[in-house]
Design an enzyme around this catalytic site. Structure first.
Site, PDB file in Angstrom:
ATOM      1  N   GLY A  28      40.403   1.286 -11.979  1.00  0.00           N
ATOM      2  CA  GLY A  28      38.950   1.283 -11.951  1.00  0.00           C
ATOM      3  C   GLY A  28      38.434   0.709 -13.251  1.00  0.00           C
ATOM      4  O   GLY A  28      39.189   0.514 -14.213  1.00  0.00           O
ATOM      5  N   TYR A  29      37.134   0.468 -13.294  1.00  0.00           N
ATOM      6  CA  TYR A  29      36.515  -0.145 -14.462  1.00  0.00           C
ATOM      7  C   TYR A  29      35.432   0.744 -15.039  1.00  0.00           C
ATOM      8  O   TYR A  29      34.473   1.104 -14.348  1.00  0.00           O
ATOM      9  CB  TYR A  29      35.933  -1.523 -14.098  1.00  0.00           C
ATOM     10  N   LEU A  30      35.603   1.094 -16.308  1.00  0.00           N
ATOM     11  CA  LEU A  30      34.547   1.794 -17.032  1.00  0.00           C
ATOM     12  C   LEU A  30      33.407   0.825 -17.317  1.00  0.00           C
ATOM     13  O   LEU A  30      32.249   1.210 -17.405  1.00  0.00           O
ATOM     14  CB  LEU A  30      35.076   2.369 -18.347  1.00  0.00           C
ATOM     15  N   GLU A  82      33.016   2.829 -12.716  1.00  0.00           N
ATOM     16  CA  GLU A  82      32.009   2.260 -11.830  1.00  0.00           C
ATOM     17  C   GLU A  82      32.479   2.426 -10.381  1.00  0.00           C
ATOM     18  O   GLU A  82      33.675   2.578 -10.127  1.00  0.00           O
ATOM     19  CB  GLU A  82      31.827   0.774 -12.151  1.00  0.00           C
TER      20      GLU A  82
END
Length: 155
Positions: A28-30, A82
């Site tokens: 996942g992407y912060l 996100e």
């Protein structure tokens, strides 16, 4: 800390019979901003945090910083990411003097397969296996950070 790589679509899945290893990845992407991304990745029992910068004008290289983090911390950080996650199987295939990392995507990106090969310089020559298709190096829509916002199944 400079990552130099080329990306390709595939003609078929014959790479699987040439793979010497494979493993499942969840990430996942912060932050998925086009100027910089911050990724959390879990691969088996290992976890990483990675920061990547903006690609060069050629799309071949960009800054990359990666550190191993405890698995439990990565699982907690994934909850802060996100919306949207990347899930894929990565296959490692040796071809001549390079290793190709081939990602077969799942869920919202089902049907997408991308091969990457890391290079030592932007001018390095690389021979391509027969299953390599169109080059997509520098095409932002194929970046994992873009695929969480506009998944392949929605194209």
């Amino acid at each position: 800390m400079q990552e130099i790589e080329r990306k390709f679509l595939l003609k078929d899945n014959s790479f699987k019979k040439e793979a010497y290893d494979s493993f499942y990845i969840k990430q996942g992407y912060l932050n998925s901003h086009k100027e910089r991304t911050t990724r959390i990745r879990i691969t088996g029992e290992k976890a990483f945090i990675t920061v990547k910068g903006k690609s060069s004008s050629s799309g071949l290289s960009r800054f990359e910083w990666e550190k191993t983090i405890p698995l439990a911390e990565a699982e907690e950080l994934l909850k802060l990411c996100e919306p949207g996650q990347i899930e894929k199987q990565r296959f490692l295939v040796k071809f001549e003097n390079h290793t190709f990392e081939v990602d077969e995507f799942y869920k919202d990106n089902e049907g997408l397969c991308i091969a990457e090969v890391e290079l030592n310089s932007e001018k390095e020559k690389v021979s391509l296996p027969a299953w390599i298709g169109k080059e997509v190096t520098g095409d932002l829509k194929y970046y994992n950070s873009a695929l969480i916002n506009k998944p392949y199944t929605t194209w």
